[in-house]
Every structure is written in structure tokens, then in C-alpha cells.
Design a protein around this motif. Structure first.
Motif, PDB file in Angstrom:
ATOM      1  N   GLY A 102       3.948  11.665  -0.736  1.00  0.00           N
ATOM      2  CA  GLY A 102       2.980  10.653  -0.314  1.00  0.00           C
ATOM      3  C   GLY A 102       1.688  11.258   0.203  1.00  0.00           C
ATOM      4  O   GLY A 102       1.672  12.374   0.710  1.00  0.00           O
ATOM      5  N   ILE A 103       0.597  10.494   0.098  1.00  0.00           N
ATOM      6  CA  ILE A 103      -0.698  11.000   0.560  1.00  0.00           C
ATOM      7  C   ILE A 103      -0.905  10.774   2.050  1.00  0.00           C
ATOM      8  O   ILE A 103      -1.773  11.376   2.659  1.00  0.00           O
ATOM      9  CB  ILE A 103      -1.867  10.363  -0.225  1.00  0.00           C
ATOM     10  CG1 ILE A 103      -1.873   8.850  -0.042  1.00  0.00           C
ATOM     11  CG2 ILE A 103      -1.805  10.745  -1.685  1.00  0.00           C
ATOM     12  CD1 ILE A 103      -3.119   8.176  -0.572  1.00  0.00           C
ATOM     13  N   ARG A 154      -7.734  19.760   3.163  1.00  0.00           N
ATOM     14  CA  ARG A 154      -7.267  19.780   1.775  1.00  0.00           C
ATOM     15  C   ARG A 154      -6.220  18.702   1.489  1.00  0.00           C
ATOM     16  O   ARG A 154      -5.708  18.621   0.388  1.00  0.00           O
ATOM     17  CB  ARG A 154      -6.691  21.151   1.455  1.00  0.00           C
ATOM     18  CG  ARG A 154      -7.747  22.240   1.441  1.00  0.00           C
ATOM     19  CD  ARG A 154      -7.135  23.606   1.143  1.00  0.00           C
ATOM     20  NE  ARG A 154      -8.141  24.630   1.083  1.00  0.00           N
ATOM     21  CZ  ARG A 154      -8.685  25.218   2.137  1.00  0.00           C
ATOM     22  NH1 ARG A 154      -8.325  24.883   3.342  1.00  0.00           N
ATOM     23  NH2 ARG A 154      -9.598  26.147   1.990  1.00  0.00           N
ATOM     24  N   GLY A 155      -5.859  17.906   2.494  1.00  0.00           N
ATOM     25  CA  GLY A 155      -4.891  16.821   2.285  1.00  0.00           C
ATOM     26  C   GLY A 155      -3.654  16.984   3.146  1.00  0.00           C
ATOM     27  O   GLY A 155      -3.628  17.756   4.104  1.00  0.00           O
ATOM     28  N   ALA A 156      -2.624  16.247   2.763  1.00  0.00           N
ATOM     29  CA  ALA A 156      -1.363  16.256   3.510  1.00  0.00           C
ATOM     30  C   ALA A 156      -0.678  17.609   3.365  1.00  0.00           C
ATOM     31  O   ALA A 156      -0.670  18.204   2.297  1.00  0.00           O
ATOM     32  CB  ALA A 156      -0.442  15.153   3.014  1.00  0.00           C
ATOM     33  N   VAL A 157      -0.087  18.087   4.468  1.00  0.00           N
ATOM     34  CA  VAL A 157       0.672  19.329   4.471  1.00  0.00           C
ATOM     35  C   VAL A 157       2.128  18.958   4.232  1.00  0.00           C
ATOM     36  O   VAL A 157       2.689  18.113   4.930  1.00  0.00           O
ATOM     37  CB  VAL A 157       0.533  20.071   5.820  1.00  0.00           C
ATOM     38  CG1 VAL A 157       1.405  21.298   5.867  1.00  0.00           C
ATOM     39  CG2 VAL A 157      -0.931  20.413   6.078  1.00  0.00           C
ATOM     40  N   ARG A 158       2.750  19.561   3.264  1.00  0.00           N
ATOM     41  CA  ARG A 158       4.152  19.279   2.935  1.00  0.00           C
ATOM     42  C   ARG A 158       5.047  20.152   3.795  1.00  0.00           C
ATOM     43  O   ARG A 158       4.947  21.368   3.800  1.00  0.00           O
ATOM     44  CB  ARG A 158       4.447  19.559   1.459  1.00  0.00           C
ATOM     45  CG  ARG A 158       3.547  18.823   0.524  1.00  0.00           C
ATOM     46  CD  ARG A 158       3.906  17.338   0.500  1.00  0.00           C
ATOM     47  NE  ARG A 158       2.869  16.632  -0.207  1.00  0.00           N
ATOM     48  CZ  ARG A 158       2.320  15.513   0.206  1.00  0.00           C
ATOM     49  NH1 ARG A 158       2.728  14.950   1.306  1.00  0.00           N
ATOM     50  NH2 ARG A 158       1.387  14.929  -0.493  1.00  0.00           N
ATOM     51  N   CYS A 174       0.825  -1.216   0.000  1.00  0.00           N
ATOM     52  CA  CYS A 174       0.000   0.000   0.000  1.00  0.00           C
ATOM     53  C   CYS A 174       0.855   1.260   0.000  1.00  0.00           C
ATOM     54  O   CYS A 174       0.453   2.286  -0.552  1.00  0.00           O
ATOM     55  CB  CYS A 174      -0.923   0.010   1.211  1.00  0.00           C
ATOM     56  SG  CYS A 174      -2.097  -1.358   1.241  1.00  0.00           S
ATOM     57  N   GLN A 175       2.023   1.212   0.636  1.00  0.00           N
ATOM     58  CA  GLN A 175       2.871   2.393   0.714  1.00  0.00           C
ATOM     59  C   GLN A 175       3.478   2.766  -0.642  1.00  0.00           C
ATOM     60  O   GLN A 175       4.007   3.858  -0.800  1.00  0.00           O
ATOM     61  CB  GLN A 175       3.972   2.206   1.759  1.00  0.00           C
ATOM     62  CG  GLN A 175       3.447   1.883   3.135  1.00  0.00           C
ATOM     63  CD  GLN A 175       2.290   2.784   3.549  1.00  0.00           C
ATOM     64  OE1 GLN A 175       2.237   3.960   3.239  1.00  0.00           O
ATOM     65  NE2 GLN A 175       1.338   2.211   4.260  1.00  0.00           N
ATOM     66  N   PHE A 176       3.373   1.858  -1.586  1.00  0.00           N
ATOM     67  CA  PHE A 176       3.912   2.110  -2.926  1.00  0.00           C
ATOM     68  C   PHE A 176       2.804   2.126  -3.963  1.00  0.00           C
ATOM     69  O   PHE A 176       3.031   1.912  -5.140  1.00  0.00           O
ATOM     70  CB  PHE A 176       4.983   1.061  -3.243  1.00  0.00           C
ATOM     71  CG  PHE A 176       6.049   1.033  -2.192  1.00  0.00           C
ATOM     72  CD1 PHE A 176       7.020   2.021  -2.152  1.00  0.00           C
ATOM     73  CD2 PHE A 176       6.039   0.071  -1.196  1.00  0.00           C
ATOM     74  CE1 PHE A 176       7.983   2.030  -1.148  1.00  0.00           C
ATOM     75  CE2 PHE A 176       6.997   0.070  -0.191  1.00  0.00           C
ATOM     76  CZ  PHE A 176       7.967   1.057  -0.174  1.00  0.00           C
ATOM     77  N   GLU A 177       1.560   2.390  -3.489  1.00  0.00           N
ATOM     78  CA  GLU A 177       0.369   2.496  -4.315  1.00  0.00           C
ATOM     79  C   GLU A 177       0.114   1.234  -5.139  1.00  0.00           C
ATOM     80  O   GLU A 177      -0.346   1.287  -6.266  1.00  0.00           O
ATOM     81  CB  GLU A 177       0.439   3.750  -5.186  1.00  0.00           C
ATOM     82  CG  GLU A 177       0.491   5.008  -4.343  1.00  0.00           C
ATOM     83  CD  GLU A 177       0.544   6.284  -5.134  1.00  0.00           C
ATOM     84  OE1 GLU A 177       0.263   6.266  -6.345  1.00  0.00           O
ATOM     85  OE2 GLU A 177       0.867   7.319  -4.530  1.00  0.00           O
ATOM     86  N   LEU A 178       0.414   0.072  -4.535  1.00  0.00           N
ATOM     87  CA  LEU A 178       0.129  -1.221  -5.148  1.00  0.00           C
ATOM     88  C   LEU A 178      -1.046  -1.854  -4.413  1.00  0.00           C
ATOM     89  O   LEU A 178      -1.323  -1.529  -3.261  1.00  0.00           O
ATOM     90  CB  LEU A 178       1.353  -2.136  -5.040  1.00  0.00           C
ATOM     91  CG  LEU A 178       2.618  -1.610  -5.705  1.00  0.00           C
ATOM     92  CD1 LEU A 178       3.805  -2.504  -5.360  1.00  0.00           C
ATOM     93  CD2 LEU A 178       2.442  -1.534  -7.208  1.00  0.00           C
TER      94      LEU A 178
END
Length: 141
Positions: free
Chosen positions: A96-97, A134-138, A22-26
Motif C-alpha cells: 500500500g502507498i 521516496r515514499g512508504a518504507v516497507r 480509497c483503501q482499495f484504490e477505488l
């Protein structure tokens, strides 16, 4: 939209091997939940906490989560089969999300209600999360 922000330390675990896809969008392995039908799903979250929950991040690579009378999960460093010494394994996903960087750990989880689990030495991750509506903060970690 209501503005909100979460800045926290997180501990996650699942029944995957230490290289959780999952961490590699698989997609997760087909055999992850032989007794469950998760058609169209790519991951699940145990998120109902009707009882007191406690989280203890003991140091950079250990944690313990307990939900009274429902589940307990522990993370510890992965031990090298060659040297018997703890290893430090890190995944960096700057875009990453879920996280920008995570320590990978050996997790053991027992749960009884409503999902039965008895996982030993499976995938675990410890990371900081910074999210808003709005999602993850970078930001640099």
C-alpha cells in the motif's frame, strides 16, 4: 533533495462507511460531498493547523485528536450489531502507498473551521506510518 523520514502512529477518518473505497484504490462515492465541487479529485485532506493540535492513541484501537477551537475526532472499535461486542477489523496492504496494516475503527468527527463536519460512526483507521521523500518504507509491523 532534502532527506526526511516520518515514523509515527496515525489516526485518519472520513465520511465513508467502514469499507472506505480509497483503501482499495477505488473512487469515493459520488455523494460524499454534495455541497462541494471536487472535480478531478479522489480524496481531500484537512491539513491546516494554525492552532495547537493534540493526538492521543489510547490503546491499539482508540484515539482522540483535537485541534483547539477547530475540530475533534474520536476513534473506537466497531461494535458488532449481532453480539454488541467490539470487533477487531484489520486491513493488510503489504504494498500500500499509505500503510502496510491498519486497524479499522468507528470514527466521529466534528469540525468548524474552515470545513464544517459532523460525522458519526464513519470510517476511521489507526496505523503506523513510515515514509521518506521516496515514499512508504516497507518493513514488518
Amino acid at each position: 533533495m532534502i532527506e526526511w523520514r516520518i515514523d509515527a502512529l496515525a489516526f485518519s477518518s472520513c465520511n465513508c462507511a467502514y469499507n472506505c473505497p480509497c483503501q482499495f484504490e477505488l473512487r469515493p462515492p459520488a455523494a460524499t460531498a454534495p455541497d462541494s465541487r471536487w472535480d478531478g479529485s479522489s480524496q481531500a485532506l484537512r491539513g491546516r493547523y494554525p492552532r495547537r493540535a493534540s493526538l492521543g492513541i489510547l490503546d491499539a484501537r482508540t484515539a482522540r485528536v483535537e485541534i483547539a477551537e477547530a475540530s475533534e475526532s474520536v476513534a473506537r472499535p466497531i461494535i458488532s450489531p449481532a453480539t454488541a461486542e467490539p470487533q477487531r477489523i484489520r486491513v493488510d496492504l503489504p504494498t500500500g502507498i499509505e500503510f502496510a496494516a491498519a486497524e479499522i475503527a468507528s470514527a466521529s468527527t466534528k469540525a468548524s473551521d474552515p470545513i464544517l463536519l459532523d460525522l458519526k460512526h464513519s470510517y476511521g483507521q489507526l496505523n503506523a506510518i513510515h515514509h521518506t521523500g521516496r515514499g512508504a518504507v516497507r518493513q514488518d509491523m
